[in-house]
Scaffold this active site. Structure first.
Site, PDB file in Angstrom:
ATOM      1  CD  GLU A  80      53.210  77.878  43.306  1.00 25.91           C
ATOM      2  OE1 GLU A  80      53.195  78.147  44.528  1.00 25.91           O
ATOM      3  OE2 GLU A  80      52.568  76.929  42.812  1.00 25.91           O
ATOM      4  CG  HIS A 138      47.743  77.828  43.058  1.00 24.25           C
ATOM      5  ND1 HIS A 138      46.395  77.609  43.241  1.00 24.25           N
ATOM      6  CD2 HIS A 138      48.370  77.161  44.060  1.00 24.25           C
ATOM      7  CE1 HIS A 138      46.212  76.843  44.298  1.00 24.25           C
ATOM      8  NE2 HIS A 138      47.381  76.567  44.822  1.00 24.25           N
ATOM      9  CG  HIS A 184      47.496  71.456  49.203  1.00 25.75           C
ATOM     10  ND1 HIS A 184      47.323  72.333  50.242  1.00 25.75           N
ATOM     11  CD2 HIS A 184      47.666  72.215  48.099  1.00 25.75           C
ATOM     12  CE1 HIS A 184      47.384  73.575  49.786  1.00 25.75           C
ATOM     13  NE2 HIS A 184      47.582  73.524  48.483  1.00 25.75           N
ATOM     14  CG  HIS A 191      42.020  55.899  42.167  1.00 26.53           C
ATOM     15  ND1 HIS A 191      41.347  56.667  43.095  1.00 26.53           N
ATOM     16  CD2 HIS A 191      41.779  56.490  40.955  1.00 26.53           C
ATOM     17  CE1 HIS A 191      40.728  57.670  42.486  1.00 26.53           C
ATOM     18  NE2 HIS A 191      40.972  57.575  41.190  1.00 26.53           N
ATOM     19  CG  HIS A 219      39.292  62.294  37.008  1.00 23.06           C
ATOM     20  ND1 HIS A 219      38.304  61.410  36.631  1.00 23.06           N
ATOM     21  CD2 HIS A 219      39.953  61.681  38.030  1.00 23.06           C
ATOM     22  CE1 HIS A 219      38.361  60.321  37.382  1.00 23.06           C
ATOM     23  NE2 HIS A 219      39.347  60.468  38.241  1.00 23.06           N
TER      24      HIS A 219
END
Length: 310
Positions: free
Chosen positions: A58, A61, A127, A216, A282
Site C-alpha cells: 500500500e 502504491h 477507482h 462479465h 489481464h
C-alpha cells in the site's frame, strides 16, 4: 516541433501511470487496502511506516502515485507554456495533459476517501476505471508527441460512419472493464469455474458471484465480436495498411489476448501466486487495449469526413 525532452517527459508520465494502475490492482488483489490503516497521507501515523507485506504494498502504491502526480503536473506545465505561445498547434495536447491531471487528482482523492471512510465495492470498482482514463490521457499525449516529432503529420480522412461505431465500442469496453473491477473487489472470480463453460454449463444459475462473472464473460464475448466487426469495417473502408486499419488490427490482437488471459485467470484461481500474476497480466492487456481504442476514437472524430464544414 516537439523536443525530445518533452517526449521523454510524456513517456515517463505514461509509464508512471501504468505503474500506478498496476500497483492499485496489486493492492486490491492482495487485500492490502488497509495496509496503512485509516491514515492518509501518512501511513499508520508515520511518514515511513514499519514494514509488513500489506503495508509495503500500500505504501509503495502511494509513493508511485505521488511521483506520478509530479510527472503529470510537469507535463501539464510544459504544454501550457507552449500553448500560450501557439494556441492552434498545442490545443490538442493541452486537452490530453489537462485530462491526465484532472483524473490523476480524482484518482488520488478517491484513494484517500477509501482509506478515511468506508466505500462500497461498487464505488471502489470505479477507482480502476478512473486510473484507466488517466492512463489513456497520458498515452494520447505520448502518441501526439511522436506523431508531431517532425512537424504536423500527414492527415487522412476517416469515413463518418466509423466515429459512432468507435464511440459505442469504447463505451462498451469501459463497461466490461468496470464489471471486471467489480468482480475483483467483491472477490467473485470463483463464481465461474472452468472455461469457456461456466461451472460446466452454457448458461449457469445466475445468482451471486456466478451471475457477476457470467455477465462479465458474456460482455467480453460481445466486445470481442464487436472488435472483429470493427476491424472488418475499417479495413473494408480504408484498405489494408491505411487510415485506422493498423490500430484496429492491434486492437483485435489485444482483445484476443485479453480473452485468453481471462481463460488463464480462471485456470489459476486455485494457485495464489499464479492467480496474482494472471490478474496483473489481464489488467495490463486491457489497459493497452483501452488506450488504443481511445486514440482511434479521437482520430475518427478529428479526421472525419466533412469536419471542415462542421
Amino acid at each position: 516541433m516537439v523536443t525530445g525532452r518533452f517526449r521523454a517527459l510524456a513517456l515517463a508520465s505514461c509509464i508512471g501511470m501504468l505503474f500506478v494502475l498496476l500497483a492499485g490492482a496489486l493492492v486490491t488483489n492482495t487485500g492490502s487496502g488497509r495496509g496503512c490503516g485509516d491514515d492518509w497521507p501518512l501511513c499508520n501515523g508515520k511518514f515511513i511506516p514499519a514494514y509488513t507485506m500489506e503495508t509495503a504494498i500500500e505504501f509503495s502504491h502511494r509513493l508511485i502515485t505521488g511521483f506520478e502526480g509530479l510527472l503529470v503536473v510537469a507535463a501539464f506545465i510544459a504544454i501550457y507554456l507552449l500553448f500560450r505561445k501557439n494556441n492552434a498547434d498545442y490545443k490538442e495536447p493541452l486537452i490530453y495533459a489537462s485530462g491526465a491531471l484532472l483524473f490523476t487528482v480524482i484518482q488520488a482523492l478517491m484513494g484517500a476517501a477509501a482509506v478515511k471512510w468506508y466505500q462500497s465495492d461498487a464505488v471502489m470498482a470505479i477507482h480502476f476505471g478512473i486510473s484507466l482514463i488517466a492512463f489513456a490521457f497520458t498515452l494520447l499525449l505520448v502518441v501526439w508527441s511522436y506523431r508531431t516529432k517532425n512537424g504536423k503529420p500527414v492527415e487522412f480522412t476517416v469515413p463518418r460512419a466509423i466515429y459512432p461505431r468507435m464511440l459505442a465500442v469504447t463505451i462498451f469496453c469501459y463497461i466490461v472493464v468496470y464489471l471486471g473491477a467489480f468482480i475483483r473487489h467483491t472477490e467473485s472470480a470463483g463464481g465461474c469455474l472452468g472455461w469457456p463453460l461456466c461451472n460446466g454449463e452454457v448458461v449457469p444459475e445466475l445468482q451471486g458471484a456466478t451471475a457477476a462473472v457470467f455477465i462479465h464473460r458474456l460482455g467480453a464475448l460481445i466486445f470481442g465480436l464487436a472488435l472483429v466487426g470493427l476491424y472488418i469495417h475499417v479495413r473494408k473502408i480504408s484498405g489494408k495498411g491505411k487510415g485506422l486499419t493498423k490500430s484496429a488490427g492491434w486492437a483485435l490482437v489485444l482483445v484476443i489476448a485479453q480473452i485468453l488471459s481471462g481463460a488463464l485467470l480462471t485456470e489459476t484461481i486455485g494457485n495464489d501466486d499464479w492467480f496474482l500474476f494472471t490478474n496483473l497480466l489481464h489488467n495490463l492487456i486491457i489497459t493497452g487495449l483501452f488506450g488504443i481504442l481511445c486514440d482511434m476514437l479521437i482520430r475518427s472524430w478529428r479526421l472525419r469526413e466533412g469536419r471542415e464544414n462542421a
